[in-house]
Design a protein around this motif. Structure first.
Motif, short mmCIF file in Angstrom:
data_model
loop_
_atom_site.label_atom_id
_atom_site.label_comp_id
_atom_site.label_asym_id
_atom_site.label_seq_id
_atom_site.Cartn_x
_atom_site.Cartn_y
_atom_site.Cartn_z
N LEU A 72 0.82 -1.22 0.00
CA LEU A 72 0.00 0.00 0.00
C LEU A 72 0.85 1.27 0.00
CD1 LEU A 72 -2.71 -1.05 2.63
CD2 LEU A 72 -2.71 -1.39 0.15
N ASP A 73 0.29 2.33 -0.58
CA ASP A 73 0.93 3.64 -0.50
C ASP A 73 0.72 4.20 0.91
OD1 ASP A 73 -1.68 4.66 -0.32
OD2 ASP A 73 -1.81 4.92 -2.48
N ARG A 74 1.33 5.35 1.16
CA ARG A 74 1.29 5.92 2.51
C ARG A 74 -0.12 6.17 3.00
NH1 ARG A 74 5.42 7.18 5.58
NH2 ARG A 74 4.66 8.43 7.30
N GLU A 75 -0.94 6.69 2.10
CA GLU A 75 -2.31 7.06 2.48
C GLU A 75 -3.14 5.82 2.83
OE1 GLU A 75 -5.90 9.34 0.23
OE2 GLU A 75 -3.85 9.83 -0.37
N ASN A 76 -3.05 4.79 1.99
CA ASN A 76 -3.81 3.57 2.27
C ASN A 76 -3.23 2.81 3.46
OD1 ASN A 76 -6.13 3.18 0.48
ND2 ASN A 76 -4.61 3.45 -1.14
N THR A 77 -1.92 2.93 3.65
CA THR A 77 -1.31 2.32 4.83
C THR A 77 -1.91 2.95 6.08
OG1 THR A 77 0.74 1.80 3.70
CG2 THR A 77 0.87 1.99 6.08
N ALA A 78 -2.03 4.28 6.06
CA ALA A 78 -2.60 4.99 7.22
C ALA A 78 -4.04 4.55 7.45
CB ALA A 78 -2.51 6.49 7.00
N LEU A 79 -4.79 4.37 6.35
CA LEU A 79 -6.19 3.93 6.44
C LEU A 79 -6.29 2.58 7.13
CD1 LEU A 79 -8.78 5.11 4.78
CD2 LEU A 79 -8.39 3.16 3.29
N VAL A 80 -5.42 1.67 6.73
CA VAL A 80 -5.42 0.32 7.29
C VAL A 80 -4.96 0.35 8.75
CG1 VAL A 80 -4.20 -1.90 7.19
CG2 VAL A 80 -5.22 -0.94 5.12
N LEU A 81 -3.92 1.13 9.03
CA LEU A 81 -3.41 1.19 10.40
C LEU A 81 -4.42 1.82 11.35
CD1 LEU A 81 0.30 2.09 9.65
CD2 LEU A 81 -0.61 -0.11 10.41
N ASP A 82 -5.16 2.83 10.83
CA ASP A 82 -6.23 3.43 11.65
C ASP A 82 -7.26 2.37 12.02
OD1 ASP A 82 -5.11 5.92 11.54
OD2 ASP A 82 -6.44 6.70 9.98
N ALA A 83 -7.59 1.52 11.05
CA ALA A 83 -8.59 0.47 11.31
C ALA A 83 -8.07 -0.53 12.35
CB ALA A 83 -8.95 -0.24 10.01
N LEU A 84 -6.79 -0.88 12.25
CA LEU A 84 -6.22 -1.83 13.21
C LEU A 84 -6.17 -1.20 14.61
CD1 LEU A 84 -3.22 -3.46 11.27
CD2 LEU A 84 -5.61 -4.15 11.34
N ALA A 85 -5.77 0.06 14.68
CA ALA A 85 -5.68 0.74 15.97
C ALA A 85 -7.06 0.86 16.60
CB ALA A 85 -5.05 2.13 15.79
N GLU A 86 -8.06 1.19 15.79
CA GLU A 86 -9.43 1.31 16.29
C GLU A 86 -9.93 -0.05 16.79
OE1 GLU A 86 -12.36 3.29 13.64
OE2 GLU A 86 -13.66 1.64 14.30
N PHE A 87 -9.56 -1.08 16.07
CA PHE A 87 -9.94 -2.44 16.47
C PHE A 87 -9.40 -2.75 17.87
CE2 PHE A 87 -9.18 -7.01 16.65
CZ PHE A 87 -10.37 -7.52 16.20
N ALA A 88 -8.15 -2.37 18.10
CA ALA A 88 -7.54 -2.62 19.42
C ALA A 88 -8.17 -1.71 20.49
CB ALA A 88 -6.03 -2.40 19.34
N GLU A 89 -8.43 -0.45 20.11
CA GLU A 89 -9.03 0.49 21.08
C GLU A 89 -10.39 0.03 21.56
OE1 GLU A 89 -8.92 4.18 18.94
OE2 GLU A 89 -6.73 4.23 19.12
N THR A 90 -11.08 -0.71 20.72
CA THR A 90 -12.41 -1.18 21.12
C THR A 90 -12.34 -2.59 21.73
OG1 THR A 90 -12.80 -1.87 18.83
CG2 THR A 90 -13.68 0.26 19.48
N GLY A 91 -11.13 -2.98 22.17
CA GLY A 91 -11.01 -4.21 22.95
C GLY A 91 -10.52 -5.42 22.19
N GLY A 92 -10.28 -5.26 20.90
CA GLY A 92 -9.76 -6.39 20.12
C GLY A 92 -8.26 -6.57 20.36
N THR A 93 -7.74 -7.69 19.92
CA THR A 93 -6.31 -7.98 20.01
C THR A 93 -5.74 -8.07 18.60
OG1 THR A 93 -6.69 -9.27 22.02
CG2 THR A 93 -4.59 -9.63 20.87
N VAL A 94 -4.68 -7.28 18.34
CA VAL A 94 -4.09 -7.27 17.00
C VAL A 94 -2.68 -7.81 17.06
CG1 VAL A 94 -3.42 -5.87 15.01
CG2 VAL A 94 -5.41 -5.21 16.38
N LEU A 95 -2.40 -8.77 16.20
CA LEU A 95 -1.04 -9.26 16.01
C LEU A 95 -0.69 -9.02 14.55
CD1 LEU A 95 1.26 -10.62 17.51
CD2 LEU A 95 0.24 -12.84 17.01
N LEU A 96 0.30 -8.16 14.35
CA LEU A 96 0.58 -7.62 13.02
C LEU A 96 2.01 -7.96 12.61
CD1 LEU A 96 0.08 -5.47 10.69
CD2 LEU A 96 0.93 -3.78 12.32
N VAL A 97 2.16 -8.78 11.58
CA VAL A 97 3.49 -9.03 11.03
C VAL A 97 3.78 -7.94 10.01
CG1 VAL A 97 4.81 -10.55 9.51
CG2 VAL A 97 3.45 -11.52 11.37
N THR A 98 4.92 -7.29 10.15
CA THR A 98 5.21 -6.20 9.22
C THR A 98 6.70 -5.91 9.07
OG1 THR A 98 4.67 -3.91 8.70
CG2 THR A 98 4.99 -4.41 11.03
#
Ligand SMILES: Nc1ncnc2c1ncn2[C@@H]1O[C@H](COP(=O)(O)OP(=O)(O)OP(=O)(O)O)[C@@H](O)[C@H]1O
Ligand SMILES: [Mg+2]
Length: 225
Positions: free
Chosen positions: A173-199
């Motif tokens: 992904l480009d920078r903008e879409n990377t930010a979009l995806v990372l926002d979604a992952l962060a929000e997922f964790a903020e609402t109590g989910g657990t994220v394991l991200l290989v990167t």
């Protein structure tokens, strides 16, 4: 809680066994957003597949939400995974003859009770969120790699899982879409989910609350984020 207890896995390679994971232990509670980094071949995808209930380890135990996943019979394990874990494969694994919408909806086939109308609306919202509205009826072969990647993430989130395991979800992904995806992952964790991200991506690693480093099938050091 997602926990791995002394998990090991070897593959049978052409030149003998390859020890991909060597007695790895890990515990992640709700709300955690943890990254995994390490050189190619160090065992990251192997760890994720095993943690996601997709590949039985040779030894050790994997517990997800208090369930010993590999003790479940295969069909129960598939339903459990569908309801509990969202998984983004490194190679996406989209169904080539299904549209973006139907690929995302395919995740709902794995779960027991579904309100078809509601799940369709949710699928469309996710598709829209990841900037794919204009591609909803396209098949994966006609999409860019980054569009396929975002389709895979929408599919992983469809069933509102408690755990999201993502293998390089921003790799194309480009920078903008990377930010979009990372926002979604962060929000997922903020609402109590657990994220394991290989990167491998620094932009992604920076968003994780901590980053584990792997080498030769081991987890090396935990760097607080
Ligand atoms: N199906 C397989 N058969 C044999 N060996 C395998 C298989 N899958 C992985 N391996 C080997 O196991 C090791 C770990 O592989 P894995 O895919 O977990 O690495 P990775 O850290 O995800 O690498 P990358 O960053 O390139 O995706 C590597 O040495 C790889 O060659
Ligand atoms: Mg990998």
């Amino acid at each position: 809680m997602l926990s791995l207890d002394n998990v090991s896995k070897s593959y049978v390679g052409a030149s003998g066994p390859v020890r991909a994971l060597d007695t790895v232990s890990l515990e992640l509670g709700p709300g955690r957003f943890v990254g995994i980094q390490g050189p190619s071949g160090c065992g990251k995808s192997t760890l994720l597949l095993i943690a996601g209930g997709l590949m039985r380890p040779d030894s050790g135990e994997v517990r997800i939400a208090d369930t010993d996943v590999y003790a479940l019979p295969p069909d129960e394990r598939a339903t459990f995974r569908g309801e509990t874990i969202g998984f983004v494969f490194q190679q996406f694994h989209l169904v080539p003859y299904l549209s973006v919408l139907d690929n995302v909806l395919a995740a709902s086939l794995a779960i027991r009770s579904v309100d078809r109308e509601k799940v369709r609306e949710r699928a469309k919202r996710l598709i829209d969120r990841f900037g794919l509205s204009g591609r909803m009826h396209h098949v994966p072969g006609t999409l860019s790699t980054g569009e396929r990647q975002r389709t895979a993430l929408a599919r992983a989130l469809l069933n509102e899982p408690r755990f999201l395991l993502a293998d390089e979800p921003t790799g194309n992904l480009d920078r903008e879409n990377t930010a979009l995806v990372l926002d979604a992952l962060a929000e997922f964790a903020e609402t109590g989910g657990t994220v394991l991200l290989v990167t491998h991506d620094e932009q992604a690693a920076e968003r994780a609350e901590s980053v584990l480093t792997m080498q030769h099938g081991h987890i090396n050091v935990a760097v607080p984020g």
